[in-house]
Design an enzyme around this catalytic site. Structure first.
Site, PDB file in Angstrom:
ATOM      1  N   GLU A  95      21.441  -0.785  35.460  1.00 22.07           N
ATOM      2  CA  GLU A  95      22.006  -1.061  36.926  1.00 22.07           C
ATOM      3  C   GLU A  95      21.074  -0.642  38.001  1.00 22.07           C
ATOM      4  O   GLU A  95      20.868  -1.612  38.698  1.00 22.07           O
ATOM      5  CB  GLU A  95      23.406  -0.603  37.164  1.00 22.07           C
ATOM      6  N   TYR A 126      26.984   5.193  28.600  1.00 23.15           N
ATOM      7  CA  TYR A 126      27.042   5.364  29.966  1.00 23.15           C
ATOM      8  C   TYR A 126      25.674   5.653  30.763  1.00 23.15           C
ATOM      9  O   TYR A 126      25.407   4.772  31.767  1.00 23.15           O
ATOM     10  CB  TYR A 126      28.135   6.405  30.313  1.00 23.15           C
TER      11      TYR A 126
END
Length: 243
Positions: free
Chosen positions: A172, A165
């Site tokens: 991103e 995560y």
């Protein structure tokens, strides 16, 4: 945020909770969800194999995104069905919608639209994270629907995210950051005044706001998943306090 691995509308299990009671899914719904999750598992496995094959043949990540982009776009866009699945598995439409739309945003409005960043290492970073995450997640849903969940899949579902995560979020954010100079230079997706609509929109600043939104959202989602991990793997009863 796109890297999130929260339980969403991806599948559900043969029994869903409703008002504190177990509600069995119908045979048709279970069959469709099983088909959907098997198809999505297979799709992300195809992506994983394609990425590994490309890197072994070329010895570089440059050009990798271009080689797998059609498959990626298809299966990530196909995930919009998970919003519809919320009506069946009784999960949050809002949470599922945000998760799916954030992925689609990264695929279509960042990497697809700004081709200059497709060879960035950060793109490969979040792609690898997404791939491992989705293979694990859809496998978990599939085996749950078939009432035959191997412990390793369950363990992976609630442990891999601890590393994946934050790494995915970093990928991103770095990708969006890399896109900023090109967006500012071209003015893409922006609407300047004066115009007949008398409104303005600056995609450059919109992306900055998106990046800043990760600051409050990431800790909340990450801590939520850690609570889910304790509940599922260790049987802890989590009591949510009202604000």
């Amino acid at each position: 945020m796109a890297a999130s691995e929260e339980d969403g509308g991806g599948s559900g299990s043969p029994e869903e909770k409703e008002n504190g009671k177990k509600r069995s899914l119908g045979a048709l719904a279970t069959a469709w969800l099983a088909f959907y999750n098997i198809a999505m598992t297979a799709g992300w496995l195809v992506l994983a194999i394609a990425m590994a094959r490309f890197y072994m043949q070329k010895g570089t990540h440059k050009g990798l995104y271009r080689s797998i982009q059609k498959t990626l776009k298809f299966f990530q866009t196909f995930a919009l069905l998970e919003v519809v699945h919320c009506a069946v598995v009784r999960t949050s439409v809002l949470v599922t919608g945000v998760q799916v739309s954030s992925r689609i945003f990264m695929v279509w409005f960042i990497t697809h639209s700004i081709k200059q960043i497709q060879n960035e290492e950060s793109v490969i970073l979040f792609l690898v994270v997404w791939t491992v995450t989705e293979i694990t997640r859809y496998s978990f849903y599939t085996f749950s629907l078939l009432n035959h969940l191997p412990y390793f899949i369950k363990w992976a579902r609630y442990n891999f995210f601890i590393i994946l995560y934050p790494v995915g979020v970093a990928g991103e954010l770095l990708t969006i950051y890399a896109a900023l100079p090109y967006v500012k230079k071209t003015g893409m997706f922006s609407l300047r005044l004066p115009n007949k609509y008398n409104v303005s929109f600056d995609y450059y600043y919109f992306l900055i706001i998106i990046m800043l939104s990760y600051i409050p959202l990431f800790p909340q989602l990450y801590l939520h998943m850690l609570r889910q991990r304790r509940k599922v793997l260790h049987g802890e009863v989590i009591i949510e306090k009202d604000d």
